[in-house]
Design an enzyme around this catalytic site. Structure first.
Site, PDB file in Angstrom:
ATOM      1  N   GLU A 248       0.886  -1.178   0.000  1.00 27.02           N
ATOM      2  CA  GLU A 248       0.000   0.000   0.000  1.00 27.02           C
ATOM      3  C   GLU A 248       0.915   1.217   0.000  1.00 27.02           C
ATOM      4  OE1 GLU A 248      -3.096   0.053  -0.360  1.00 27.02           O
ATOM      5  OE2 GLU A 248      -3.788  -1.942   0.199  1.00 27.02           O
ATOM      6  N   CYS A 282      -2.184   9.079   2.761  1.00 27.15           N
ATOM      7  CA  CYS A 282      -1.831   8.560   1.438  1.00 27.15           C
ATOM      8  C   CYS A 282      -2.865   8.966   0.398  1.00 27.15           C
ATOM      9  CB  CYS A 282      -1.667   7.055   1.488  1.00 27.15           C
ATOM     10  SG  CYS A 282      -3.084   6.216   2.202  1.00 27.15           S
TER      11      CYS A 282
HETATM   12  P1  NAD Z   1       8.414   4.723   4.543  1.00 23.11           P
HETATM   13  O1  NAD Z   1       8.355   3.945   3.291  1.00 23.11           O
HETATM   14  O2  NAD Z   1       9.592   5.581   4.807  1.00 23.11           O
HETATM   15  O3  NAD Z   1       8.319   3.753   5.816  1.00 23.11           O
HETATM   16  C1  NAD Z   1       7.239   2.853   6.007  1.00 23.11           C
HETATM   17  C2  NAD Z   1       7.691   1.740   6.920  1.00 23.11           C
HETATM   18  O4  NAD Z   1       8.685   0.962   6.258  1.00 23.11           O
HETATM   19  C3  NAD Z   1       8.322   2.190   8.234  1.00 23.11           C
HETATM   20  O5  NAD Z   1       7.937   1.285   9.256  1.00 23.11           O
HETATM   21  C4  NAD Z   1       9.815   2.055   7.936  1.00 23.11           C
HETATM   22  O6  NAD Z   1      10.582   1.874   9.101  1.00 23.11           O
HETATM   23  C5  NAD Z   1       9.838   0.805   7.080  1.00 23.11           C
HETATM   24  N1  NAD Z   1      10.990   0.682   6.191  1.00 23.11           N
HETATM   25  C6  NAD Z   1      11.822   1.648   5.754  1.00 23.11           C
HETATM   26  N2  NAD Z   1      12.747   1.124   4.908  1.00 23.11           N
HETATM   27  C7  NAD Z   1      12.469  -0.206   4.818  1.00 23.11           C
HETATM   28  C8  NAD Z   1      13.057  -1.285   4.071  1.00 23.11           C
HETATM   29  N3  NAD Z   1      14.094  -1.105   3.265  1.00 23.11           N
HETATM   30  N4  NAD Z   1      12.509  -2.492   4.211  1.00 23.11           N
HETATM   31  C9  NAD Z   1      11.429  -2.712   4.997  1.00 23.11           C
HETATM   32  N5  NAD Z   1      10.845  -1.728   5.723  1.00 23.11           N
HETATM   33  C10 NAD Z   1      11.355  -0.489   5.630  1.00 23.11           C
HETATM   34  O7  NAD Z   1       7.056   5.541   4.573  1.00 23.11           O
HETATM   35  P2  NAD Z   1       6.588   6.634   5.632  1.00 23.11           P
HETATM   36  O8  NAD Z   1       7.405   7.873   5.393  1.00 23.11           O
HETATM   37  O9  NAD Z   1       6.560   6.020   7.003  1.00 23.11           O
HETATM   38  O10 NAD Z   1       5.086   6.869   5.180  1.00 23.11           O
HETATM   39  C11 NAD Z   1       4.710   7.832   4.251  1.00 23.11           C
HETATM   40  C12 NAD Z   1       4.389   7.204   2.907  1.00 23.11           C
HETATM   41  O11 NAD Z   1       3.493   6.123   3.083  1.00 23.11           O
HETATM   42  C13 NAD Z   1       3.699   8.155   1.955  1.00 23.11           C
HETATM   43  O12 NAD Z   1       4.208   8.010   0.656  1.00 23.11           O
HETATM   44  C14 NAD Z   1       2.252   7.693   1.983  1.00 23.11           C
HETATM   45  O13 NAD Z   1       1.514   8.040   0.833  1.00 23.11           O
HETATM   46  C15 NAD Z   1       2.416   6.242   2.158  1.00 23.11           C
HETATM   47  N6  NAD Z   1       1.217   5.655   2.737  1.00 23.11           N
HETATM   48  C16 NAD Z   1       0.465   4.815   1.971  1.00 23.11           C
HETATM   49  C17 NAD Z   1      -0.700   4.287   2.478  1.00 23.11           C
HETATM   50  C18 NAD Z   1      -1.546   3.354   1.665  1.00 23.11           C
HETATM   51  O14 NAD Z   1      -2.334   2.629   2.259  1.00 23.11           O
HETATM   52  N7  NAD Z   1      -1.450   3.289   0.363  1.00 23.11           N
HETATM   53  C19 NAD Z   1      -1.106   4.603   3.775  1.00 23.11           C
HETATM   54  C20 NAD Z   1      -0.315   5.456   4.521  1.00 23.11           C
HETATM   55  C21 NAD Z   1       0.853   5.971   3.989  1.00 23.11           C
END
Ligand code: NAD
Length: 477
Positions: A248, A282
């Protein structure tokens, strides 16, 4: 009820239903005050190995329980979240920054999601039945799920993975974001009272923990919510062991406003759906296309409305726009706001970011920027909204569909046939008419194009936590 009350002062990992600590700890920051929040564990490979071992053992028995047993446990869990709702909401505001009213809504959604998801029925699909044979497609749990959660909706998005994972008979290990780990840890601490050891676990950590989880051969399914760039890394990592994966990811949702709308009725809705949670959702309105016939009046009324949205600490009674959640996001926003000057854009509201104790940004509206400007092309995840003029329906649909994202989109129009005609041509996982960002536990939700893979919630989301098994039952040996 008293036995359900949680202590929110200290934070632990939850491994095999035991609260455990780590040799090294860290803390996140309260984004409204820049003060440190409590210490949380930094999990190691050994912690992860222990959790996976417990999850695999628990899977053997949990996967054999009935849906009814799992539903009963989930309902008791939902009751306990409700009993602690106030503290969860306060903790959410402390760690995420969103106003208390929005935190309470999110916590309320968490228990509603548990009940909604556990009301779903997974059917056995009889594909063929004759005198000789019966062919049945059934669904079995996958094994150990890893739930990787972002910082914008840390309560709902953790529960939105825990509930379907365990209801379908899996065990789950939750990894909250290092920026917002507090509610996730407490949600899982509470879960220990309703689920056997190893069924629901939580590990907090630094940036090394996510990759450790996606690499681990003991995890069978990853449900990831986060940015597109990280989603690609997660998928590449999961490919090595062919884990099941649901992604997502980010969005840059268009909203198309037709010329026949009741402007005064639409403005508050559009204003709120563009700035809720300081625009860190998001799927919310991130590109607003307004028909040129009403553009000037719409813009003037939108600016007047958005000016009334109070910016401040989320604990303030009438705050609507809290701080952005973390320094990284704040710096990214500052950099994007710089494009207002470098690209010579017209900010009709806001436009600058003043230094403050917390990460506060006043809502900003950009008047008719070119389609190729950064505020249109990029997901800001900060309260800056580009508003563009349109006149030709086919053209605005093309512009709405032009990006690599496709999470949500909306059409605002009094003529429902015309709205449906436009909606049918939009390339996104959710399309709303006269609304945006409506979600429900029984309704699938996911992205087209680079906004994701697979869906969560609804029956389709639940099946994402299952393997399909086809049984050929020949009646004569
Ligand atoms: P992010 O991708 O930086 O982090 C998300 C999660 O992934 C965190 O728990 C982080 O620690 C972990 N993570 C980071 N690097 C990783 C790796 N290499 N492998 C596995 N896990 C890893 O995102 P964010 O900054 O926390 O969230 C914001 C983004 O999320 C925005 O782009 C937003 O649109 C998106 N988002 C999408 C949805 C959806 O349902 N489509 C919902 C909420 C947020």
């Amino acid at each position: 009820m008293a036995a359900q009350v949680l202590d929110f002062s200290t934070y632990y990992n939850i491994i095999n239903n035991k609260l455990t600590s780590t040799a090294i700890t860290r803390h996140a920051i309260n984004p409204a005050t820049s003060q440190p929040n409590p210490e949380v564990p930094i999990s190691t490979q050994e912690d992860l190995d222990k959790a996976i071992d417990a999850a695999q053992k628990a899977f053997k028995t949990w996967s054999k329980t009935s849906f009814e047993e799992r539903r009963t446990a989930l309902h008791a869990y939902a009751d306990a979240i409700e009993a602690n709702a106030e503290q969860f909401a306060q903790t959410l505001t402390m760690e995420q920054g969103k106003p208390l009213t929005q935190s309470s809504t999110e916590v309320g959604m968490a228990s509603a999601w548990i009940r909604g998801i556990s009301a779903l029925e997974i059917p056995n699909n009889i594909i063929e039945e004759t005198e000789e044979k019966k062919i049945v497609q059934r669904y079995t749990p996958i094994g150990v799920a890893g739930a990787i959660v972002p910082w914008n909706f840390p309560v709902l998005l953790a529960i939105g993975k825990i509930a379907p994972a365990v209801y379908a008979g899996n065990t789950v290990i939750v990894k909250p974001s290092p920026f917002a780990p507090y509610c996730g840890l407490k949600l899982v601490e509470l879960a220990t009272r309703f689920f056997p050891p190893g069924v629901v676990q939580c590990l907090s950590g630094d940036d090394t923990l996510g990759p450790m989880i996606t690499e681990h051969a003991g995890i069978d399914k990853i449900s990831f919510t986060g940015s597109i760039i990280t989603g690609k890394r997660v998928m590449a990592s999961c490919a090595k062991t062919l884990k099941r994966v649901t992604l997502e990811l980010g969005g840059n949702d268009p909203a198309i406003i037709c010329e026949d709308v009741d402007i005064d009725a639409v403005i508050p809705k559009v204003g709120i759906l563009s700035y809720l949670c300081s625009a860190q959702i998001c799927m919310m309105i991130k590109r607003l296309y307004v028909h040129e016939k009403i553009y000037d009046e719409f813009m003037q009324k939108l600016v007047a409305f958005v000016k009334t949205l109070k910016v401040g600490d989320g604990t303030g009674a009438d705050t609507f726009v809290g701080p952005v959640q973390n320094k990284m996001q704040y710096e990214k926003a500052k950099e994007l706001f710089g494009s207002i000057t470098t690209e010579n854009l017209n900010a009709v509201l806001g436009g600058t970011i003043e230094d403050s104790t917390g990460y506060f940004i006043h809502p900003t509206i950009i008047d008719n920027p070119p389609e190729n400007s950064r505020v249109v092309q990029e997901e800001p995840f900060a309260p800056i909204l580009p508003v563009m003029k349109w006149s030709d329906e086919a053209d605005v649909i093309d512009r709405a569909n032009a990006l690599e994202t496709g999470l949500g989109s909306s059409v605002w129009c009094s003529d429902l046939d015309r709205a449906a005609h436009i909606a049918d041509q939009l390339q996104s996982g959710s399309v709303w008419v006269n609304s945006h960002f409506q979600v429900a536990p029984n309704v699938p939700f996911g992205g087209h194009k680079q906004s994701g893979m697979g869906v969560e919630w609804g029956l389709t989301g639940l099946l994402g936590y299952c393997n399909s098994q086809t049984q050929w039952l020949n009646k004569k040996p």
